[in-house]
Design a protein around this motif. Sequence first.
Motif: not given
Length: 142
Positions: A36-41, A45-46, A60-69
Amino acid sequence: INSFTGRADKSQRVESAIIFVVVFGLFCFAYFIGAGMIDAESLFGRCGFKQYYSLPCPLCGFTTAGALFAHGRILSAFYTQPAAGIMCLLLAILGVLSLLTACFGVNFRFLPPVRQWRASYIITVVLVILALGWAVTLIRNP
């Protein structure tokens, strides 16, 4: 030194150090997004593709998956976006091999020097991984 490894010269060690720094930087960036230190959206953007077609785009989901990894939730990353999970895994392996080459001078014979990498092969592999990951995402999309 065995048949899989040899000694890396100075230029290979420097190239490997640069690769490691880039890979490490990408994972740090993903970690900060997940923390949560960087706001990806606000940064990316959307997704216009998803807004227009009501379907997830190939990324879609790359940022989320990268953060999870980056946070060690590897299976969750694969589930969220399979292509991103595969790419994160490949990047992690590349980062470890690059670190070993840069620090210890180990030249992995199966990993040619950067100057010999074929961009067309890399692009083809990335596109195939993206297509397969997108197919899985579309199949799971209700």
